[in-house]
Design a protein around this motif. Structure first.
Motif, PDB file in Angstrom:
ATOM      1  N   ARG A  43       0.987  -1.203  -0.108  1.00  0.00           N
ATOM      2  CA  ARG A  43       0.056   0.147  -0.057  1.00  0.00           C
ATOM      3  C   ARG A  43       1.004   1.188  -0.070  1.00  0.00           C
ATOM      4  NH1 ARG A  43      -5.404  -0.569   0.769  1.00  0.00           N
ATOM      5  NH2 ARG A  43      -5.380   1.543   1.722  1.00  0.00           N
ATOM      6  N   ARG A  44       1.992   1.249   0.912  1.00  0.00           N
ATOM      7  CA  ARG A  44       2.745   2.412   0.793  1.00  0.00           C
ATOM      8  C   ARG A  44       3.410   2.643  -0.569  1.00  0.00           C
ATOM      9  NH1 ARG A  44       8.216   4.183   1.063  1.00  0.00           N
ATOM     10  NH2 ARG A  44       8.862   1.902   0.623  1.00  0.00           N
ATOM     11  N   LYS A  57       0.472  -0.253 -11.275  1.00  0.00           N
ATOM     12  CA  LYS A  57      -0.521  -1.229 -10.649  1.00  0.00           C
ATOM     13  C   LYS A  57      -0.030  -2.566 -10.221  1.00  0.00           C
ATOM     14  CE  LYS A  57      -3.756   1.820 -11.357  1.00  0.00           C
ATOM     15  NZ  LYS A  57      -4.135   2.616 -10.416  1.00  0.00           N
ATOM     16  N   VAL A  58      -0.470  -3.195  -9.046  1.00  0.00           N
ATOM     17  CA  VAL A  58      -0.158  -4.589  -8.538  1.00  0.00           C
ATOM     18  C   VAL A  58      -1.372  -5.374  -8.651  1.00  0.00           C
ATOM     19  CG1 VAL A  58       0.585  -5.784  -6.375  1.00  0.00           C
ATOM     20  CG2 VAL A  58       1.383  -3.326  -6.676  1.00  0.00           C
ATOM     21  N   ALA A  68      -2.435 -10.635  -0.570  1.00  0.00           N
ATOM     22  CA  ALA A  68      -3.646 -10.185  -1.703  1.00  0.00           C
ATOM     23  C   ALA A  68      -4.284  -9.061  -1.775  1.00  0.00           C
ATOM     24  CB  ALA A  68      -4.252 -11.646  -2.344  1.00  0.00           C
ATOM     25  N   SER A  69      -4.886  -8.920  -0.694  1.00  0.00           N
ATOM     26  CA  SER A  69      -5.895  -7.904  -0.595  1.00  0.00           C
ATOM     27  C   SER A  69      -5.292  -6.606  -0.647  1.00  0.00           C
ATOM     28  CB  SER A  69      -6.798  -8.076   0.660  1.00  0.00           C
ATOM     29  OG  SER A  69      -5.671  -7.955   1.934  1.00  0.00           O
ATOM     30  N   LYS A 107     -11.002  -5.846   4.362  1.00  0.00           N
ATOM     31  CA  LYS A 107     -12.038  -4.669   4.198  1.00  0.00           C
ATOM     32  C   LYS A 107     -11.431  -3.230   3.233  1.00  0.00           C
ATOM     33  CE  LYS A 107     -15.842  -6.119   7.129  1.00  0.00           C
ATOM     34  NZ  LYS A 107     -16.754  -5.534   8.208  1.00  0.00           N
ATOM     35  N   GLN A 108     -10.321  -3.041   4.060  1.00  0.00           N
ATOM     36  CA  GLN A 108      -9.656  -1.663   3.497  1.00  0.00           C
ATOM     37  C   GLN A 108      -9.120  -2.004   2.329  1.00  0.00           C
ATOM     38  OE1 GLN A 108      -6.037  -0.714   5.350  1.00  0.00           O
ATOM     39  NE2 GLN A 108      -6.322   1.228   5.071  1.00  0.00           N
ATOM     40  N   GLY A 109      -8.456  -3.070   1.877  1.00  0.00           N
ATOM     41  CA  GLY A 109      -8.101  -3.569   0.588  1.00  0.00           C
ATOM     42  C   GLY A 109      -9.101  -3.891  -0.522  1.00  0.00           C
ATOM     43  N   ARG A 110     -10.104  -4.376  -0.140  1.00  0.00           N
ATOM     44  CA  ARG A 110     -11.101  -4.806  -1.057  1.00  0.00           C
ATOM     45  C   ARG A 110     -12.300  -3.813  -1.398  1.00  0.00           C
ATOM     46  NH1 ARG A 110      -9.890  -7.229  -4.946  1.00  0.00           N
ATOM     47  NH2 ARG A 110     -11.922  -8.350  -5.261  1.00  0.00           N
TER      48      ARG A 110
END
Length: 329
Positions: free
Chosen positions: A135-136, A145-146, A162-163, A241-244
């Motif tokens: 995320r950083r 993009k990842v 992965a999330s 939840k933050q990632g998805r």
């Protein structure tokens, strides 16, 4: 008159003794010479082996280093493997994965990053380190993009990682999910009672022998440990939840956080993944740079070569020659 026999004195050697001593001396000298000859040949073959290994390293290492530059004329997709248990000192440790990620994001030729995942999970701490670093880096390089691509298995800590990606892909038969926390052990109290064994533990601190498998469970400690697991689980859920985001259908399917796993085909409508595919198809069709360049932290060239010589021999050679530790390829 018959001559009388006279025994030889101590100062006079008996008949034949001089020849025996000379023969013994020659035999001993021949043995010493043979040992010296064998030692010389042993040293020769050791030096020859050393020179052979050095030659192999000199000749083949540049070829390995050329792998990345071979496609440097245009952009390519960075490939990073997340393989095996996620734990410190393992292949999928946070140190290795973060090193690979940083190298990929710093390469101006990289058009996108693919995390190729095949892992049952592991340490929540190591997984959290990698999650935070992804995320950083995404914040520092918004144009890169990842994409997480799950092959056989992307469970627990592997899905945690992965999330953090922009998108997640999997095969229709991949196993995805297992958003939960576990801690297991054994209790030997009954066996000790049957064998007549006494446990003698001396501690300072009421809970220093916390969860000792040789002592009966204490309800207050069990409750405390369950609280620790619950907090870790909530941290896991919050990160997912933050990632998805809104893609996750957790309101309609609260069992997503129960520790269950789903196939890729089942995971797609649940919002656990974004599509079906593999590393090559994502590089070609999603990123638009079909060339894959491996940024995974690898064992050194010598380590890979020496494994083919045999585990025990390789270990000794590595210690003798001083070639140890991973290198980034």
């Amino acid at each position: 008159m018959v001559d009388q026999w006279k025994a030889p004195s101590a100062a006079e050697p008996a008949v034949g003794d001089d020849k025996s001593w000379k023969l013994l001396e020659k035999t001993l000298l021949a043995g010493v010479q043979e040992q010296r000859r064998a030692r010389r040949w042993g040293i020769f073959f050791k030096v020859l082996t050393f020179c052979y290994l050095i030659t192999v390293l000199v000749l083949f290492t540049p070829l390995l280093d050329m792998e990345r530059t071979a496609v440097s004329g245009s952009g390519y997709t960075a490939l990073i493997d997340v393989r095996g248990v996620i734990a410190d000192k393992e292949e999928a440790s946070a140190d290795n994965l973060v090193t690979s990620l940083q190298a990929a994001f710093e390469d101006p030729k990289v058009k996108g990053v693919v995390l190729r995942i095949n892992s049952p999970g592991g340490s929540p701490v190591q997984s959290g380190y990698v999650y935070d670093e992804i995320r950083r880096l995404r914040g520092l390089h918004p144009d890169t993009k990842v994409y997480a691509v799950i092959s056989d298995l992307g469970a627990s800590g592997a899905y945690y990682i992965a999330s953090a990606a922009d998108e997640i892909y999997a095969d229709k038969a991949s196993l995805v999910g297992s958003i939960g926390v576990t801690a297991a052990g054994f209790g030997f109290v009954g066996a000790m009672d049957k064998l007549g064994i006494q446990r003698r533990a001396y501690t300072s601190g009421e809970h220093k022998a916390f969860l000792d498998p040789f002592e009966p469970e204490k309800p207050d400690e069990t409750k405390f440990w369950q609280g620790v697991l619950n907090v870790t689980h909530e941290q896991f859920i919050a990160s997912v939840k933050q990632g998805r985001g809104d893609r996750l259908k957790d309101k309609e399917h609260p069992e997503l956080f129960s520790g269950l796993v789903w196939t890729g085909q089942q995971a797609l409508p649940l919002g656990l993944i974004d599509g079906l595919g593999n590393a090559s198809s994502v590089a070609r069709d999603v990123i638009g740079a079909k060339e894959l360049v491996d940024f995974t932290v690898q064992e050194s060239t010598f380590d890979r070569f020496s494994k083919k010589l045999g585990a025990s021999v390789a270990q000794q050679l590595a210690m003798w020659m001083g070639f140890q530790g991973p290198t980034l390829r």
